[in-house]
Scaffold this motif. Structure first.
Motif, PDB file in Angstrom:
ATOM      1  N   ARG A   8       0.989  -0.991   0.488  1.00  0.00           N
ATOM      2  CA  ARG A   8       0.338   0.393   0.281  1.00  0.00           C
ATOM      3  C   ARG A   8       1.369   1.089   0.267  1.00  0.00           C
ATOM      4  N   ASN A   9       1.946   1.257   0.692  1.00  0.00           N
ATOM      5  CA  ASN A   9       2.863   2.636   0.557  1.00  0.00           C
ATOM      6  C   ASN A   9       3.860   2.630  -0.577  1.00  0.00           C
ATOM      7  N   HIS A  10       4.237   1.268  -1.405  1.00  0.00           N
ATOM      8  CA  HIS A  10       4.959   1.772  -1.482  1.00  0.00           C
ATOM      9  C   HIS A  10       3.606   2.216  -3.164  1.00  0.00           C
ATOM     10  N   GLU A  11       2.594   1.579  -3.461  1.00  0.00           N
ATOM     11  CA  GLU A  11       1.344   2.733  -4.504  1.00  0.00           C
ATOM     12  C   GLU A  11       1.335   4.106  -3.923  1.00  0.00           C
ATOM     13  N   GLN A  12       1.200   4.499  -2.615  1.00  0.00           N
ATOM     14  CA  GLN A  12       1.520   5.639  -2.304  1.00  0.00           C
ATOM     15  C   GLN A  12       2.488   6.296  -2.579  1.00  0.00           C
ATOM     16  N   VAL A  13       3.438   5.842  -2.727  1.00  0.00           N
ATOM     17  CA  VAL A  13       4.549   6.846  -3.362  1.00  0.00           C
ATOM     18  C   VAL A  13       5.506   6.640  -4.631  1.00  0.00           C
ATOM     19  N   LYS A  14       4.418   5.685  -5.476  1.00  0.00           N
ATOM     20  CA  LYS A  14       4.446   5.628  -6.799  1.00  0.00           C
ATOM     21  C   LYS A  14       3.746   6.918  -7.259  1.00  0.00           C
ATOM     22  N   ALA A  15       2.425   7.246  -6.350  1.00  0.00           N
ATOM     23  CA  ALA A  15       1.711   8.395  -6.829  1.00  0.00           C
ATOM     24  C   ALA A  15       2.346   9.563  -5.983  1.00  0.00           C
ATOM     25  N   ARG A  16       2.853   9.412  -5.864  1.00  0.00           N
ATOM     26  CA  ARG A  16       3.242  10.799  -4.771  1.00  0.00           C
ATOM     27  C   ARG A  16       4.467  11.655  -5.773  1.00  0.00           C
ATOM     28  N   LYS A  17       5.566   9.932  -5.865  1.00  0.00           N
ATOM     29  CA  LYS A  17       6.573  10.325  -6.994  1.00  0.00           C
ATOM     30  C   LYS A  17       5.704  11.072  -8.915  1.00  0.00           C
ATOM     31  N   ALA A  18       4.798  10.462  -9.142  1.00  0.00           N
ATOM     32  CA  ALA A  18       4.379  11.378 -10.594  1.00  0.00           C
ATOM     33  C   ALA A  18       3.474  12.149 -10.283  1.00  0.00           C
ATOM     34  N   ALA A  19       3.216  12.336  -9.105  1.00  0.00           N
ATOM     35  CA  ALA A  19       2.151  13.897  -8.666  1.00  0.00           C
ATOM     36  C   ALA A  19       4.055  15.247  -9.334  1.00  0.00           C
ATOM     37  N   GLU A  20       5.607  14.713  -8.591  1.00  0.00           N
ATOM     38  CA  GLU A  20       5.279  15.316  -8.676  1.00  0.00           C
ATOM     39  C   GLU A  20       6.807  15.452 -10.017  1.00  0.00           C
ATOM     40  N   ARG A  21       6.752  14.586 -10.525  1.00  0.00           N
ATOM     41  CA  ARG A  21       7.511  14.116 -12.187  1.00  0.00           C
ATOM     42  C   ARG A  21       6.176  15.388 -12.651  1.00  0.00           C
ATOM     43  N   GLU A  22       5.108  15.155 -12.816  1.00  0.00           N
ATOM     44  CA  GLU A  22       4.131  15.940 -13.290  1.00  0.00           C
ATOM     45  C   GLU A  22       4.042  17.394 -13.016  1.00  0.00           C
ATOM     46  N   GLU A  23       4.300  17.962 -12.275  1.00  0.00           N
ATOM     47  CA  GLU A  23       4.775  19.591 -11.068  1.00  0.00           C
ATOM     48  C   GLU A  23       6.146  19.635 -11.817  1.00  0.00           C
ATOM     49  N   ARG A  24       7.221  18.945 -12.337  1.00  0.00           N
ATOM     50  CA  ARG A  24       8.421  19.324 -12.816  1.00  0.00           C
ATOM     51  C   ARG A  24       8.070  20.168 -13.783  1.00  0.00           C
ATOM     52  N   ARG A  25       7.603  18.438 -14.796  1.00  0.00           N
ATOM     53  CA  ARG A  25       7.353  18.302 -16.456  1.00  0.00           C
ATOM     54  C   ARG A  25       6.142  20.478 -16.894  1.00  0.00           C
ATOM     55  N   THR A  26       4.943  20.329 -15.937  1.00  0.00           N
ATOM     56  CA  THR A  26       4.670  21.163 -16.574  1.00  0.00           C
ATOM     57  C   THR A  26       5.130  22.569 -16.467  1.00  0.00           C
ATOM     58  N   ALA A  27       6.456  23.044 -14.948  1.00  0.00           N
ATOM     59  CA  ALA A  27       7.499  24.179 -14.814  1.00  0.00           C
ATOM     60  C   ALA A  27       7.874  23.737 -16.256  1.00  0.00           C
ATOM     61  N   ARG A  28       8.423  23.230 -16.530  1.00  0.00           N
ATOM     62  CA  ARG A  28       9.428  23.290 -18.067  1.00  0.00           C
ATOM     63  C   ARG A  28       8.788  23.623 -18.733  1.00  0.00           C
ATOM     64  N   ALA A  29       7.761  22.981 -18.534  1.00  0.00           N
ATOM     65  CA  ALA A  29       6.848  23.606 -20.281  1.00  0.00           C
ATOM     66  C   ALA A  29       6.663  25.323 -19.536  1.00  0.00           C
ATOM     67  N   LYS A  30       5.880  25.736 -18.550  1.00  0.00           N
ATOM     68  CA  LYS A  30       5.884  26.956 -19.259  1.00  0.00           C
ATOM     69  C   LYS A  30       7.133  27.925 -19.000  1.00  0.00           C
ATOM     70  N   ARG A  31       8.367  27.233 -18.639  1.00  0.00           N
ATOM     71  CA  ARG A  31       9.753  28.052 -18.931  1.00  0.00           C
ATOM     72  C   ARG A  31       9.674  28.010 -20.458  1.00  0.00           C
ATOM     73  N   ARG A  32       9.455  27.060 -20.752  1.00  0.00           N
ATOM     74  CA  ARG A  32       9.659  27.061 -21.616  1.00  0.00           C
ATOM     75  C   ARG A  32       8.871  27.716 -23.075  1.00  0.00           C
ATOM     76  N   ARG A  33       7.628  27.934 -22.487  1.00  0.00           N
ATOM     77  CA  ARG A  33       6.401  28.933 -23.356  1.00  0.00           C
ATOM     78  C   ARG A  33       7.128  30.401 -23.039  1.00  0.00           C
ATOM     79  N   ALA A  34       7.949  30.500 -21.961  1.00  0.00           N
ATOM     80  CA  ALA A  34       8.047  31.984 -21.503  1.00  0.00           C
ATOM     81  C   ALA A  34       9.110  32.230 -22.664  1.00  0.00           C
ATOM     82  N   ARG A  35      10.535  31.860 -22.059  1.00  0.00           N
ATOM     83  CA  ARG A  35      11.754  31.781 -23.518  1.00  0.00           C
ATOM     84  C   ARG A  35      11.175  31.849 -24.541  1.00  0.00           C
TER      85      ARG A  35
END
Length: 84
Positions: A8-35
């Motif tokens: 159960r904790n493994h699934e929670q950790v995977k979900a948390r890491k996926a959310a963090e990856r998505e957050e970094r991906r959207t921040a990268r995309a935002k910086r690319r659009r601004a540049r």
């Protein structure tokens, strides 16, 4: 001990890491659009922290080390030539 101990904790950790990856991906995309629009964008991690506490702590430790009237001990790992 790993943070993903147990199924159960493994699934929670995977979900948390996926959310963090998505957050970094959207921040990268935002910086690319601004540049692409010609705006100046600071690289991630280049800003100083909001709190100045770490600066005060570093200054205090530097003052403590300079107040000492004793000379620092020589580093034993450094080899010195024998006296002539």
């Amino acid at each position: 001990m790993p943070d993903s101990f147990g199924k159960r904790n493994h699934e929670q950790v995977k979900a948390r890491k996926a959310a963090e990856r998505e957050e970094r991906r959207t921040a990268r995309a935002k910086r690319r659009r601004a540049r692409a629009n010609g705006e100046f964008v600071e690289p991630p991690g280049s800003r100083a922290p909001d709190s100045d506490d770490w600066i005060d702590a570093a200054a205090d430790s530097a003052e403590d080390s300079t107040d000492s009237s004793e000379a620092p001990a020589p580093d034993p790992s450094v080899t010195q030539p024998p006296p002539a």
